[in-house]
Design a protein around this motif. Structure first.
Motif, PDB file in Angstrom:
ATOM      1  N   UNK A  49       0.824  -1.216   0.000  1.00 25.82           N
ATOM      2  CA  UNK A  49       0.000   0.000   0.000  1.00 25.82           C
ATOM      3  C   UNK A  49       0.857   1.264   0.000  1.00 25.82           C
ATOM      4  N   UNK A  50       2.015   1.189  -0.642  1.00 30.30           N
ATOM      5  CA  UNK A  50       2.920   2.336  -0.695  1.00 30.30           C
ATOM      6  C   UNK A  50       2.408   3.450  -1.591  1.00 30.30           C
ATOM      7  N   UNK A  51       3.073   4.597  -1.523  1.00 25.93           N
ATOM      8  CA  UNK A  51       2.726   5.722  -2.397  1.00 25.93           C
ATOM      9  C   UNK A  51       2.830   5.262  -3.848  1.00 25.93           C
ATOM     10  N   UNK A  52       1.820   5.538  -4.671  1.00 26.47           N
ATOM     11  CA  UNK A  52       1.885   5.105  -6.075  1.00 26.47           C
ATOM     12  C   UNK A  52       3.011   5.832  -6.811  1.00 26.47           C
ATOM     13  N   UNK A  53       3.502   5.195  -7.872  1.00 30.73           N
ATOM     14  CA  UNK A  53       4.573   5.783  -8.676  1.00 30.73           C
ATOM     15  C   UNK A  53       4.258   7.205  -9.120  1.00 30.73           C
TER      16      UNK A  53
END
Lengths: 445, 445, 445
Positions: free
Chosen positions: C196-200
């Protein structure tokens, strides 16, 4: 005596004119309100008064329009977007609901799916009530806004030629507008989607109540291209109103028939208003879309007869009215929507007696005599409010006597014909058609 | 210190009387407001204040009644008809929701399906909170309106004989009213639908808290026709209140037992109030309608004992109260509904300290000592708010000590009996009945 | 010229500062309002003005926050909690809806599930419009409240180290906040749930628009325990902003790379803010919960680096933020929620020009040049408002030119790369990737 607005017939011609003058005043005040720096303060006329919107069907646009009008007058609102989920779900009658809600508010605005619900509700409350749409029956404030839009753009309604496009069968908006046009002497040119023409009972009422008579296509065909689907024009003779029904074939006076044909030709030659309506998909029985449906766009309007036509639409539109008209000066539909606020402000100010000069103390006299059957006579319209299970607990039977063999439900306006004369002597049970399977008069009569 | 209204016990007798005097004042002001020309301006007492209606269940009537009251006082409203769809759907606890909403408003009105939800919410906010119904538990403003209606029509509540008809099992309205009647010394005659009598815990509480004692049918049968289904009457001895429980069989003093039988006879001979309630279909477990359900109509009221009975109903009605009473002077149910506005106006003015003379700074003292278990003790009521998954994240355990062997949940009021004395020494784990399958005290105790 | 708030870029730094000063003023006034006896009257600044909340998705909390702000300013509200059920169900376009609603209100607040809906709506109305959340795109007033909370608790945003915990993929709140932090020179430490990381595209935009550069874990690992999952820190160099993209590996200047590593170390050593977010379950594709999700509680915060960390959360919380922090002075999340009212009051006063000193007549200049393709170029984001069927009826194509090979949709901010240079010469049809199956630039580019 309190006043209501259930159908446009609840207002006299003079009252409608007064409302429109007051709407002009409010329209100017609203313009000032929006111009920074604000030059007028808030209107405080309705301060301390409460309007309650009682919507048994969702209709954000109509509800917000009433609420905006009340707030602009300085009043307050009680919103119930979905009373159908609560008290009605518990089986409460409309008569009970309004007798409770009337203690919360000074003015009620009702939207209900049953035809005639607004009249019934109005009879049970001492608070003024506005019909914001009762099933397929009427939607008189929409009609008031339509008339106001016409009045601002035209010198008079009399003699105006109005094209009604689209779903003329299911749209209460169109029915109410057609009556109003006929009442004020405009001419009506129906251009329906296939199978979506004006219902028989509307056509009949145009003639019965307003002496607006159809002139069929063969009488004026030379005006039309071979592929124009217009096949009837409704004309309202200028004056005086004829007391007998004047259908084209039934005209007894050849001169009069010829005059009406000439009127139909002039009406077709120059369209003043093109009123577009969307397909009422939610009221379609079965799920079949119509085979053809008129689309109004720049190309449609390129015929010379539409050169000065104002294009109106009650909105929301889907595909029947093209976006390429948004910048066209003939497209007045957003203005028409905006007029909803000042017109409803005037109506509220009138009904609350905040501007007592606008409405008389008493409504206009009824057009027909009332008939209250001494035994139970069901309205034959299955969508009539009097046929709801919740309303069967108390007696609601009232009809207008249209002629000796026709009565019209005082709630939903659907007609019924017993086999015997009504007049003074009531028909006996045997003379009413059997109830189960009995058809409403517009279908079987 | 802020004040709340979660149950009627949150108000002292004197405070209820002050609220009713203020309601009288507002009732008169509302009457003036509606009489054209309007002689009073809008009340501006609550100008700038905001009331937020936080309804986890729809209830148009109750919500509008509060909103109308706030608007009539000149205040504003924040309506959330369906918070359950949003924050609760995301799993938010009631404790969190009120700590957010309190920053938007000056007064909260909560309707929630879980029993005890209002007390829990009130504990987490510094904003005054009104319970507008928490599951089957209480609905104190309905009870205030009922009492106000009784007070306007009768000289005193003490000694009044009140017939409670219909669904006495599932109706929180009826439970709250029964407690209030007992508290003010009225007598209660239950006439339930079959299987829908007052629950055991309500009867027990009538005795425990209010010394209102049942006199069974055999003691006063000569008063009744053979087919009258009334088989118990609850009487409240005038004064002084007895400190022990006085059941008919347990009466130690023959003179006292006789006095109560005489009281039951007088109570039955002349009914002052007939309080009708609808079947709470939505709370029926299973789907079985009751075999019999009392219908109150002109015929029912033709017995001599009902000659002067006021007929009340919290509305909406279905079929249990006939329309033929709408014109009967004994039918006061629409008046009862209308009183909702002035009574709630008075309550709002009191809680917001706009009329600081109405409510004391502190609530009445608690009736019982509090017991906060040092280890987790679940309330045995599955519908109690403390058993909701969303509220398990923080500790909410609080009970009232009714007697040495009985505790009562401070949220939902359901009682529980450990096997050991509570008092000073806490029961050890072994002395609490096993939790799974454990029954609430009214069923198994 | 009217002003809107669709993204935070619609406000200049100076305007944000003015809004916050005004919010300070309102916060004090609200405090006075609640303190009995009330020492200030109601604010009457917005008397006669109407704010309309147009929520195509339910969001009680956000809606009430706007409505409370408007009421506290003395204005009125038109609430439509569910317009999606009515006009949109009839197929109406957003462009039409706002052109109708604008005649009812002086200020529109829109919540819509489609990304870019707010920008599109703002372009079709002359009434100021506030974006209250458009799908996964932006929620700028939440960000304003977050910034205001930071500003009240810290001397400056520049140099602040902010831990972002939880669902950084689906939360528009987090994306908007990340941009704002970068804009004002704060450093960002992502601590996402697994997967659930920051999207590219967010990371890329942090660099492209704000020169906020990632320093990966290997560069500063000595700061961390072996099991700390933090593997990147985004630092914003103090001044002057670099004009080229500075990625850690791409740094051309060894001294600069070293400076950024030092910055990352300092950032990690002392966390100023711990911003917690819940799992956006409703936006999860498939139904799989993440394998790991950070829980912030007293234990988590016991590390020395969190000693002075303010714990924030946009609420509602579920389990990711423990109740044991409610009494901890570091927990400022309820204060953060309460700030929503004064911040929105200031914004409303600014947009309505009630406090004309707050906002300039014109918005800040656009960051990039605009590109309006002469032929149809679809935005590749399937959730973009321009791809809704209802909005296909009219042309809505507008992109920002990020660099010679990248355009960004002016509505939803998703980027797209044709195969040829854009600049002055438009790419020919062959040079755009085929539309079906074409991936948004953040996935395939």
């Amino acid at each position: 005596v309190k006043r209501d607005l259930v159908t446009l017939d609840d207002l006299s011609d003079r009252e409608i004119e007064s409302l429109f003058s007051l709407a002009d005043e409010y329209l100017a005040a609203l313009g000032d309100l929006r111009r920074p720096p604000r030059v007028t303060g808030a209107l405080q006329l309705a301060a301390g008064r409460i309007l309650s919107t009682l919507f048994y069907e969702s209709s954000t646009r109509t509800r917000l329009s009433f609420e905006a009008a009340m707030l602009r007058l300085g009043g307050q609102i009680l919103a119930s977007a979905d009373p159908g989920k609560t008290s009605a779900a518990k089986g409460e009658s409309i008569a009970d609901t309004v007798r409770v809600i009337e203690s919360y508010a000074d003015l009620l605005v009702l939207r209900h799916p049953a035809e005639g619900a607004a009249r019934l509700a109005a009879e049970f409350t001492e608070t003024p009530l506005i019909n914001a749409g009762d099933g397929g029956h009427e939607h008189p404030t929409q009609t008031l806004c339509d008339l106001y839009t016409l009045r601002r753009a035209n010198k008079a309604l009399r003699g105006l030629s109005v094209l009604l496009c689209g779903d003329l069968k299911n749209g209460r908006t169109t029915h109410s507008l057609a009556y109003a046009l006929a009442r004020f002497g405009a001419h009506i040119i129906p251009l329906p989607g296939s199978g979506l023409g004006l219902p028989d009972h509307v056509c009949r009422r145009l003639e019965t109540d307003y002496h607006c008579t159809p002139v069929p296509r063969e009488e004026h065909r030379e005006m039309l291209n071979a592929d124009t689907p217009l096949d009837v024009v409704y004309v309202t003779p200028t004056a005086p109103h004829q007391l007998s029904l004047l259908t084209s074939t039934g005209a007894t006076d050849d001169g009069e028939a010829e005059r009406r044909i000439q009127l139909a030709r002039r009406t077709l030659a120059n369209i003043d208003v093109c009123y577009v309506t969307r397909l009422q998909r939610e009221r379609l029985e079965g799920d079949l879309a119509p085979a053809a449906y008129p689309i109004v766009d720049k190309k449609f309007l390129s015929e010379r007869r539409y050169k000065n036509a104002q294009v109106m639409h009650p909105l929301p539109r889907v595909d029947e009215l093209a976006y390429d008209l948004d910048e066209d000066p003939r497209g007045v539909y957003f203005k028409q929507a905006a007029y909803g606020v000042p017109v409803r402000m005037a109506l509220i100010a009138g009904l609350l007696r905040l501007r007592p000069e606008v409405l008389s103390a008493v409504p206009p006299p009824a057009r027909y005599e009332v008939y209250k059957p001494s035994k139970r006579v069901r309205c034959t319209n299955p969508r009539c409010v009097t046929n709801l299970a919740s309303e069967q607990r108390y007696s609601t039977q009232k009809f207008w006597v249209i002629d000796s063999y026709t009565i019209r439900c005082a709630y939903c306006d659907v007609e019924r014909r017993p086999r015997a004369r009504i007049a003074r002597v009531e028909p006996s049970a045997a003379e009413w058609p059997a109830e189960p399977g009995e058809k409403p008069v517009e279908a079987g009569g």
